[in-house]
Design a protein around this motif. Structure first.
Motif, mmCIF file in Angstrom:
data_model
loop_
_atom_site.group_PDB
_atom_site.id
_atom_site.type_symbol
_atom_site.label_atom_id
_atom_site.label_comp_id
_atom_site.label_asym_id
_atom_site.label_seq_id
_atom_site.Cartn_x
_atom_site.Cartn_y
_atom_site.Cartn_z
ATOM 1 N N ASN A 15 0.824 -1.207 0.000
ATOM 2 C CA ASN A 15 0.000 0.000 0.000
ATOM 3 C C ASN A 15 0.859 1.259 0.000
ATOM 4 O OD1 ASN A 15 -2.846 0.950 0.186
ATOM 5 N ND2 ASN A 15 -2.099 1.913 2.053
ATOM 6 N N SER A 16 1.981 1.223 0.707
ATOM 7 C CA SER A 16 2.894 2.366 0.732
ATOM 8 C C SER A 16 3.470 2.637 -0.653
ATOM 9 C CB SER A 16 4.018 2.111 1.733
ATOM 10 O OG SER A 16 5.003 3.108 1.666
ATOM 11 N N LEU A 17 3.835 1.582 -1.363
ATOM 12 C CA LEU A 17 4.370 1.752 -2.716
ATOM 13 C C LEU A 17 3.315 2.326 -3.658
ATOM 14 C CD1 LEU A 17 6.725 1.322 -4.670
ATOM 15 C CD2 LEU A 17 5.925 -1.016 -5.012
ATOM 16 N N PHE A 18 2.077 1.870 -3.519
ATOM 17 C CA PHE A 18 0.995 2.389 -4.360
ATOM 18 C C PHE A 18 0.782 3.874 -4.137
ATOM 19 C CE2 PHE A 18 -3.488 3.670 -4.213
ATOM 20 C CZ PHE A 18 -3.789 3.620 -5.564
ATOM 21 N N VAL A 19 0.815 4.314 -2.886
ATOM 22 C CA VAL A 19 0.579 5.732 -2.581
ATOM 23 C C VAL A 19 1.615 6.606 -3.267
ATOM 24 C CG1 VAL A 19 0.585 7.447 -0.735
ATOM 25 C CG2 VAL A 19 -0.615 5.284 -0.414
ATOM 26 N N TYR A 20 2.882 6.186 -3.239
ATOM 27 C CA TYR A 20 3.923 6.976 -3.896
ATOM 28 C C TYR A 20 3.683 7.056 -5.405
ATOM 29 C CZ TYR A 20 8.451 8.308 -5.785
ATOM 30 O OH TYR A 20 9.447 8.940 -6.479
ATOM 31 N N VAL A 21 3.395 5.918 -6.024
ATOM 32 C CA VAL A 21 3.175 5.897 -7.478
ATOM 33 C C VAL A 21 1.951 6.730 -7.847
ATOM 34 C CG1 VAL A 21 2.640 4.415 -9.443
ATOM 35 C CG2 VAL A 21 4.305 3.668 -7.737
ATOM 36 N N TYR A 22 0.878 6.596 -7.085
ATOM 37 C CA TYR A 22 -0.344 7.353 -7.367
ATOM 38 C C TYR A 22 -0.113 8.855 -7.190
ATOM 39 C CZ TYR A 22 -5.308 8.595 -7.257
ATOM 40 O OH TYR A 22 -6.543 9.145 -7.531
ATOM 41 N N HIS A 23 0.562 9.215 -6.107
ATOM 42 C CA HIS A 23 0.820 10.622 -5.837
ATOM 43 C C HIS A 23 1.680 11.258 -6.929
ATOM 44 C CE1 HIS A 23 3.042 13.824 -3.291
ATOM 45 N NE2 HIS A 23 1.891 14.321 -3.695
#
Length: 481
Positions: A414-422
């Motif tokens: 989930n942490s990796l997704f947040v960075y990519v999405y942001h």
């Protein structure tokens, strides 16, 4: 004489179904013995004696199946007592879990209040504990099965972990020092980060190969592979978590808040409606997971994300990025809210109009969907690992919850997704003007002058500033102030 006296009552009990022998206990009232006396006959592959008449044989079989319980079988407990016991066990477990969860939430809130640096330290601590728990799964197997002593067995695991942490967070510190004036003093040290990490990698790689033993090489290679996979899960997926934290605590705290909500809602919906509408197992390696819990948690998490995003967005403490690396508690630089955190009277997305809404609310729905549909598979992977090595929990450090990995298994991806999405949908530019200014300080004097004239020429060509003579210097000084 009565019918029961004329015919012997046979009580047949199979003492063991494994092996060639059948032990038959016969109670005969016609021989003059008391009903409790018995004689034991042992036969090899021979059927028990049968009464002569078919009618008598059927009656005895019927009585034996109904009235005579098997020897050694305990009488079943009443349904009411069993249900009451389950309820007591459930509420006892619930109280233990609730107390531990309350203490964890209070500690987490205190660390978040302390600031970005403390949150970062917490993440690194949890990563270390999670790595220890996962590699310990195979270490227990080694302790119980391997007779050969392998040199540097545990040391190599932690050397690989330390190298991964130096590579991931050293790279973050290098970029932060180049883009923030407050950390410019670290630039001379961080510029050698790449060669330092590569040298360490070569040394640890050679030690790992050099310690392979002839009698245990298969297990050692498997252990090395297991260590690398664990690093990919625990450290690799968290490579950009520091970027999320220092870009604004919102990008770390809010996704964590959603994962916690999804976990709690899945538990609640599973207890209330589990297997009442969909009987099919949701995940065979984790039998307690239900479709009702998964679907109910997804819908509930989306609602919670949309309703709570404005509260997080209105706090500058969450939305403002960190400008320096400091351990001073609750110290953050105030800033102007970014566009994503400002409230708009109307926003149209895909033909749908939203009124009086913060853009962060709409992005929060995307975060909630990922936290509900994809992030739980991190927990399913953890369940598969535990099932493969026959352990209930990774550890018992948290009462009622197990180990750290049991609590943070969904947070990694989930942490990796947040960075990519942001970076893809929210951040307008990969660089900001103050970061460019900080990087320009690293230039030589001649290159600084060249950058100044090149930037002035570009601004004049694009019509962003008017041609000026002596007033340009005064304007530039005022802007810098």
């Amino acid at each position: 004489r009565t019918s029961s006296q004329r015919h012997a009552e046979l009580r047949l009990t199979v003492a063991s179904r494994e092996g060639p022998e059948l032990v038959v206990h016969m109670e005969a009232s016609s021989t003059g013995k008391s009903p409790t006396q018995s004689t034991t006959t042992t036969t090899q592959h021979e059927p028990p004696p049968q009464p002569a008449h078919k009618t008598t044989r059927r009656r005895l079989e019927r009585e034996s199946s109904v009235d005579a319980p098997l020897v050694g079988d305990a009488a079943p407990a009443p349904a009411e007592e069993d249900a009451a016991g389950k309820r007591r066990s459930f509420w006892k477990s619930f109280r233990v879990r609730a107390r531990a969860a309350t203490l964890m939430m209070l500690a987490f809130c205190g660390i978040v209040w302390a600031g970005h640096m403390y949150v970062w330290m917490l993440v690194m601590l949890l990563q270390g504990l999670a790595f220890r728990e996962v590699v310990n799964v195979r270490y227990r197997e080694y302790k119980s099965q391997m007779d050969v002593q392998m040199p540097l067995f545990r040391t190599l695991q932690w050397l690989w972990y330390g190298l991964a942490m130096v590579f991931v967070y050293g790279d973050f510190i290098k970029i932060f020092s180049q883009t923030h004036a407050s950390a410019a003093w670290m630039v001379p040290y961080t510029r050698h980060h790449s060669i330092v990490t590569f040298t360490l990698y070569c040394v640890i790689f050679m030690i790992s190969v050099g310690t392979l033993q002839k009698d245990s090489v298969k297990y050692q290679v498997g252990q090395l592979s297991w260590t690398i996979v664990t690093l990919c899960i625990v450290v690799g997926q968290m490579k950009f978590v520091a970027n999320n934290i220092f870009d604004g605590l919102y990008w770390f705290v809010f996704p964590v808040w959603l994962v916690i909500n999804n976990d709690c809602w899945a538990y609640a919906w599973g207890v209330v409606l589990g297997r009442r509408f969909i009987r099919r197992p949701f995940f065979r390696l984790s039998p307690k997971k239900t479709w009702e819990g998964f679907i109910g948690a997804a819908l509930s998490t989306i609602v919670v994300a949309y309703l709570t995003a404005p509260w997080f967005s209105s706090r500058l403490f969450f939305t403002c990025p960190a400008t320096k690396l400091t351990f001073a508690p609750h110290s953050f630089a105030k800033c102007e809210p970014k566009d994503v955190f400002r409230k708009y009277a109307s926003i149209t997305v895909a033909g749908l109009e939203f009124t009086d809404v913060v853009p962060a609310q709409l992005h929060a729905v995307g975060f909630a969907v990922f936290a509900s549909l994809v992030a739980p598979f991190g927990g399913f992977l953890a369940s598969a690992i535990k099932r493969a090595y026959h352990v209930k929990d990774f550890d018992s450090i948290i009462p009622g919850h197990g180990g750290v990995t049991d609590r943070v298994d969904c947070e990694f991806i989930n942490s990796l997704f947040v960075y990519v999405y942001h970076k893809t949908f929210i951040r307008k530019y990969d660089v900001e003007w103050h970061k460019v200014l900080s990087m320009s300080r690293l230039l030589t004097p001649d290159h600084k002058v060249a950058l100044y004239y090149a930037l002035q020429k570009t601004l004049l060509r694009d019509g962003l500033v008017a041609a000026c003579a002596g007033t340009c210097a005064a304007s530039a000084a005022a802007a810098a102030t």
